[in-house]
Design an enzyme around this catalytic site. Structure first.
Site, PDB file in Angstrom:
ATOM      1  CG  HIS A   1      19.846 -20.822 -18.390  1.00 23.72           C
ATOM      2  ND1 HIS A   1      18.668 -20.119 -18.462  1.00 23.72           N
ATOM      3  CD2 HIS A   1      19.957 -21.239 -17.104  1.00 23.72           C
ATOM      4  CE1 HIS A   1      18.085 -20.111 -17.279  1.00 23.72           C
ATOM      5  NE2 HIS A   1      18.845 -20.777 -16.436  1.00 23.72           N
TER       6      HIS A   1
ATOM      7  NE  ARG B   1      13.683 -15.965  -8.753  1.00 17.93           N
ATOM      8  CZ  ARG B   1      12.599 -16.647  -8.427  1.00 17.93           C
ATOM      9  NH1 ARG B   1      11.419 -16.088  -8.582  1.00 17.93           N
ATOM     10  NH2 ARG B   1      12.684 -17.875  -7.954  1.00 17.93           N
TER      11      ARG B   1
END
Length: 283
Positions: free
Chosen positions: A37, A187
């Site tokens: 990100h 994840r």
């Protein structure tokens, strides 16, 4: 950095920014920010005068048996990371402001959103397309940065922007990888130490495809089967799919044509954790 939770307020700010000729870049996330990100934010920061980060765990893209309620939401940590990354506006709405009780309209992605990830997660890409469109209307960016890691999602969004004549440029950011080649993902926190240590197998599969193509091997189905076997023979791992698609049309491809670009898509389970990866392959 200003934190905004109301869609109308964010829209009003975006409209004013545009009137003042500010070039706006947006990065859309579900929070739990990581290096991937941050690389998107960095690219937006380099490309735009004003950077808007959205954090919204979108319920419409989660299936009935998926981890919506377990999805990590470390908001204070995300705020600190966004501030350090020089984000100008953090838009973090509540679900009820995005999907009020009488909300009925959703987008349908067609065939592109129904195969591979879409086949395994029915309705997922319709949820993605709907929230991305809503956030584009709310933040009014000139550019939107998305990661190449979610290759099918990127293809769906590009198709949607073109089909709906949306006034925004979609920019793809390269995959950020850990030392063993594992693609950075929210994840990954669910992986055990053993699973993380062997998770480079997906990237090894991509490298195997690159090597095979460089050796003039053209049967993509055979190469995909070899990669599936590599994953299956790794303790604790089982393949879901390994598929080559045409980079332009995102349709399955079986035989490589000289000079053509393909995308190798992989999905596999490490225990109960499902990971995806991909790599660009040039024949």
């Amino acid at each position: 950095m200003q934190i905004i939770t109301e869609p109308r307020q964010m829209q009003a700010i975006a409209e004013k920014l545009r009137l003042n000729r500010q070039f706006i870049g947006v990065v859309m996330t579900m929070g739990a920010l990581h290096e991937g990100h941050l690389s998107l934010i960095k690219l937006a920061r380099q490309s735009a005068g004003t950077v808007i980060l959205t954090i919204f765990v979108n319920p419409s893209q989660f299936g009935a048996n998926e981890d919506l309620h377990q999805y990590p939401r470390p908001f204070e940590q995300d705020v600190a990371l966004a501030t350090a990354a020089e984000v100008d506006y953090l838009f973090a709405p509540e679900a009820g402001t995005i999907y009020p009780e009488n909300h009925q309209t959703t987008l349908q992605c067609g065939a592109l959103g129904e195969r591979l990830e879409g086949e395994r997660r029915p309705g997922h890409f319709n949820g993605v397309a709907t929230i991305v469109t809503k956030l584009l209307h709310i933040t009014k960016p000139h550019i939107a940065i998305f990661g190449e890691k979610d290759a099918q999602q990127l293809a769906v969004i590009r198709r949607m922007v073109e089909d709906l004549n949306l006034d925004v440029k979609i920019i793809a950011a390269p995959i950020i990888r850990e030392e063993n080649g594992l693609a950075v993902s929210s994840r990954n926190i669910y992986l055990s130490n053993t699973e993380r240590s062997t998770a480079g197998i997906l990237y090894q599969g991509i490298c195997h495809a690159e090597k095979s193509i460089a050796e003039q091997k053209k049967n993509l189905s055979v190469i995909a089967a070899e990669i599936e076997q590599m994953i299956a023979s790794t303790p604790g791992w089982r393949p879901d799919y390994v598929v080559f698609v045409d980079e332009e049309r995102f349709e399955p491809a079986e035989i490589a044509e000289e000079g053509k670009e393909y995308r190798l898509l992989l999905a596999a389970y490490a225990g109960k954790v499902r990971l995806i990866d991909n790599g660009k392959i040039v024949a």
